[in-house]
Design a protein around this motif. Sequence first.
Motif, mmCIF file in Angstrom:
data_model
loop_
_atom_site.group_PDB
_atom_site.id
_atom_site.type_symbol
_atom_site.label_atom_id
_atom_site.label_comp_id
_atom_site.label_asym_id
_atom_site.label_seq_id
_atom_site.Cartn_x
_atom_site.Cartn_y
_atom_site.Cartn_z
ATOM 1 N N THR A 34 0.821 -1.204 0.000
ATOM 2 C CA THR A 34 0.000 0.000 0.000
ATOM 3 C C THR A 34 0.858 1.259 0.000
ATOM 4 N N THR A 35 0.296 2.332 -0.525
ATOM 5 C CA THR A 35 1.008 3.611 -0.497
ATOM 6 C C THR A 35 1.001 4.199 0.902
ATOM 7 N N GLU A 36 0.049 3.813 1.749
ATOM 8 C CA GLU A 36 0.044 4.369 3.097
ATOM 9 C C GLU A 36 1.246 3.876 3.896
ATOM 10 N N LEU A 37 1.734 2.667 3.627
ATOM 11 C CA LEU A 37 2.954 2.209 4.297
ATOM 12 C C LEU A 37 4.145 3.038 3.835
ATOM 13 N N MET A 38 4.222 3.294 2.536
ATOM 14 C CA MET A 38 5.327 4.109 2.013
ATOM 15 C C MET A 38 5.288 5.519 2.606
ATOM 16 N N ALA A 39 4.094 6.093 2.709
ATOM 17 C CA ALA A 39 3.956 7.425 3.293
ATOM 18 C C ALA A 39 4.327 7.409 4.773
ATOM 19 N N PHE A 40 3.946 6.350 5.489
ATOM 20 C CA PHE A 40 4.280 6.225 6.904
ATOM 21 C C PHE A 40 5.789 6.146 7.091
ATOM 22 N N VAL A 41 6.450 5.294 6.327
ATOM 23 C CA VAL A 41 7.906 5.145 6.448
ATOM 24 C C VAL A 41 8.604 6.453 6.097
ATOM 25 N N ALA A 42 8.153 7.121 5.041
ATOM 26 C CA ALA A 42 8.751 8.398 4.646
ATOM 27 C C ALA A 42 8.574 9.450 5.741
ATOM 28 N N ALA A 43 7.406 9.487 6.358
ATOM 29 C CA ALA A 43 7.154 10.465 7.423
ATOM 30 C C ALA A 43 8.023 10.182 8.645
ATOM 31 N N VAL A 44 8.172 8.906 9.004
ATOM 32 C CA VAL A 44 9.010 8.555 10.154
ATOM 33 C C VAL A 44 10.457 8.937 9.887
ATOM 34 N N VAL A 45 10.957 8.611 8.705
ATOM 35 C CA VAL A 45 12.333 8.959 8.352
ATOM 36 C C VAL A 45 12.512 10.474 8.352
ATOM 37 N N ALA A 46 11.545 11.208 7.812
ATOM 38 C CA ALA A 46 11.627 12.668 7.776
ATOM 39 C C ALA A 46 11.664 13.262 9.177
ATOM 40 N N GLY A 67 13.324 13.276 22.173
ATOM 41 C CA GLY A 67 12.085 12.865 22.844
ATOM 42 C C GLY A 67 10.850 13.334 22.105
ATOM 43 N N GLN A 68 10.899 14.555 21.612
ATOM 44 C CA GLN A 68 9.770 15.085 20.841
ATOM 45 C C GLN A 68 9.649 14.353 19.499
ATOM 46 N N ALA A 69 10.772 14.050 18.861
ATOM 47 C CA ALA A 69 10.744 13.325 17.586
ATOM 48 C C ALA A 69 10.129 11.943 17.779
ATOM 49 N N TRP A 70 10.505 11.236 18.844
ATOM 50 C CA TRP A 70 9.946 9.903 19.075
ATOM 51 C C TRP A 70 8.461 9.976 19.437
ATOM 52 N N LEU A 71 8.036 11.065 20.066
ATOM 53 C CA LEU A 71 6.601 11.257 20.311
ATOM 54 C C LEU A 71 5.865 11.354 18.980
ATOM 55 N N TYR A 72 6.422 12.111 18.038
ATOM 56 C CA TYR A 72 5.797 12.233 16.723
ATOM 57 C C TYR A 72 5.788 10.893 15.980
ATOM 58 N N VAL A 73 6.866 10.122 16.112
ATOM 59 C CA VAL A 73 6.906 8.803 15.483
ATOM 60 C C VAL A 73 5.820 7.906 16.080
ATOM 61 N N THR A 74 5.642 7.987 17.392
ATOM 62 C CA THR A 74 4.592 7.204 18.052
ATOM 63 C C THR A 74 3.212 7.616 17.551
ATOM 64 N N LEU A 75 2.971 8.908 17.415
ATOM 65 C CA LEU A 75 1.682 9.383 16.910
ATOM 66 C C LEU A 75 1.452 8.945 15.464
ATOM 67 N N THR A 77 2.675 6.247 14.137
ATOM 68 C CA THR A 77 2.413 4.807 14.204
ATOM 69 C C THR A 77 0.973 4.534 14.605
ATOM 70 N N ILE A 78 0.475 5.263 15.578
ATOM 71 C CA ILE A 78 -0.919 5.101 15.998
ATOM 72 C C ILE A 78 -1.856 5.413 14.832
ATOM 73 N N GLY A 79 -1.578 6.497 14.114
ATOM 74 C CA GLY A 79 -2.402 6.852 12.961
ATOM 75 C C GLY A 79 -2.369 5.786 11.879
ATOM 76 N N TYR A 80 -1.192 5.226 11.635
ATOM 77 C CA TYR A 80 -1.066 4.171 10.628
ATOM 78 C C TYR A 80 -1.842 2.924 11.049
ATOM 79 N N MET A 81 -1.730 2.558 12.321
ATOM 80 C CA MET A 81 -2.442 1.373 12.796
ATOM 81 C C MET A 81 -3.953 1.571 12.715
ATOM 82 N N ILE A 82 -4.425 2.755 13.022
ATOM 83 C CA ILE A 82 -5.858 3.031 12.918
ATOM 84 C C ILE A 82 -6.305 2.971 11.462
#
Length: 100
Positions: A34-46, A67-75, A77-82
């Motif tokens: 899916t493209t949503e996985l590619m977008a998720f990975v790109a956003a995490v890397v960014a 710490g703030q960056a990992w908070l954003y990565v967690t958010l 991830t939650i959005g991707y899982m939903i």
Amino acid sequence: MSAASSAGYPESGMPRATYAGERVGEETKPSYKTTELMAFVAAVVAVLIASAVVGDDARGVDRFPAGQAWLYVTLLTIGYMISRGLAKSGSRGRDDGARV
């Protein structure tokens, strides 16, 4: 006595379509296709690159700490899982044991 238990289902409880080999519904695509996985990975890397690149301000305080960056990565991830959960919740498919 061989009456159907309900409309479209024989006594065994399996849909008639499974007897004919016809698929009842299609499963959603695997997540890696899916493209949503590619977008998720790109956003995490960014986010992680931005946290590493953004430097200190004039007072020497980190403007984008890890710490703030990992908070954003967690958010993210939650959005991707939903989003995957919502995609899967509307699909109807059966597991016929075929693995690709």
